[in-house]
Design a protein around this motif. Sequence first.
Motif, PDB file in Angstrom:
ATOM      1  N   GLY A 129       0.794  -1.227   0.000  1.00  0.00           N
ATOM      2  CA  GLY A 129       0.000   0.000   0.000  1.00  0.00           C
ATOM      3  C   GLY A 129       0.820   1.267   0.000  1.00  0.00           C
ATOM      4  O   GLY A 129       0.283   2.354   0.212  1.00  0.00           O
ATOM      5  N   GLY A 130       2.113   1.144  -0.267  1.00  0.00           N
ATOM      6  CA  GLY A 130       2.995   2.299  -0.164  1.00  0.00           C
ATOM      7  C   GLY A 130       2.719   3.395  -1.161  1.00  0.00           C
ATOM      8  O   GLY A 130       2.796   4.576  -0.822  1.00  0.00           O
ATOM      9  N   ARG A 131       2.401   3.034  -2.395  1.00  0.00           N
ATOM     10  CA  ARG A 131       2.175   4.054  -3.420  1.00  0.00           C
ATOM     11  C   ARG A 131       0.981   4.944  -3.073  1.00  0.00           C
ATOM     12  O   ARG A 131       1.044   6.165  -3.220  1.00  0.00           O
ATOM     13  CB  ARG A 131       1.975   3.373  -4.779  1.00  0.00           C
ATOM     14  N   GLU A 132      -0.093   4.344  -2.586  1.00  0.00           N
ATOM     15  CA  GLU A 132      -1.276   5.124  -2.218  1.00  0.00           C
ATOM     16  C   GLU A 132      -0.980   6.066  -1.051  1.00  0.00           C
ATOM     17  O   GLU A 132      -1.392   7.230  -1.051  1.00  0.00           O
ATOM     18  CB  GLU A 132      -2.434   4.189  -1.846  1.00  0.00           C
ATOM     19  N   ARG A 133      -0.241   5.574  -0.037  1.00  0.00           N
ATOM     20  CA  ARG A 133       0.099   6.430   1.104  1.00  0.00           C
ATOM     21  C   ARG A 133       1.044   7.545   0.675  1.00  0.00           C
ATOM     22  O   ARG A 133       0.935   8.674   1.161  1.00  0.00           O
ATOM     23  CB  ARG A 133       0.718   5.601   2.231  1.00  0.00           C
ATOM     24  N   ALA A 134       1.975   7.230  -0.220  1.00  0.00           N
ATOM     25  CA  ALA A 134       2.911   8.248  -0.700  1.00  0.00           C
ATOM     26  C   ALA A 134       2.167   9.370  -1.416  1.00  0.00           C
ATOM     27  O   ALA A 134       2.438  10.559  -1.197  1.00  0.00           O
ATOM     28  CB  ALA A 134       3.938   7.608  -1.635  1.00  0.00           C
ATOM     29  N   GLU A 135       1.217   9.011  -2.253  1.00  0.00           N
ATOM     30  CA  GLU A 135       0.441  10.036  -2.967  1.00  0.00           C
ATOM     31  C   GLU A 135      -0.386  10.866  -1.991  1.00  0.00           C
ATOM     32  O   GLU A 135      -0.451  12.099  -2.101  1.00  0.00           O
ATOM     33  CB  GLU A 135      -0.465   9.384  -4.009  1.00  0.00           C
TER      34      GLU A 135
END
Length: 222
Positions: free
Chosen positions: A117-123
């Motif tokens: 889920g890192g990409r969603e949290r980064a955005e």
Amino acid sequence: MSVIELRNVVKRYDTGGEVVEALKGVDFAVEPGEFVAVMGPSGSGKSTMLNVLGLLDVPTEGTVLLDGRDVTDLTDEEQTEERRRSIGFVFQNFALVPTLSAIENVELPTLFAGDGGGRERAEELLRRVGLGDRLDHRPTELSGGQKQRVAIARSLVNDPRILLADEPTGNLDRATGESVLDLFTELRVERDVAVVAVTHDPQVSTYADRTVRLVDGRVQGE
């Protein structure tokens, strides 16, 4: 309970023929959601103290407690896991990977944990710090203040309990520095993140709940 605490911490370095005592019996604690500024002259031990708090360095004597647990003598692997789980870092020089975009830089810490889920949290974090229109920009395409905001977003991507900042306004003009400190204040209130900022900048202490002075490896007062 303090989120992180140093008890009678001593740190000595053997520089080759001479032993330097960088920390001399330091007692220090930070509560959840508290903002503490650590100030003092160059060579006073501020960076060493930050490294010990961040489990990047091990004290020669004394105890380090994280959420009440003794983490002084962890293995390298255990230290790495605790840092990933509990501690975020904001470095003075931003420490961004120049070949990666803003969103890739922020996502990077999650990849080592196999977190899908890192990409969603980064955005989400980049939008939160006002960089929703800079997701695909590389560091060379960002201003100093924007780079610092990317670094802050990256430090928060693993939902840390404590944020350690080394001269967070050192490379910024006054107005940009104020915006970064405003962001620290908002994030610690919203996320209950403790912030420890090592700094020479008096502006930082005006935002902090308290200021600790470190002189010659000793805490001189607040």
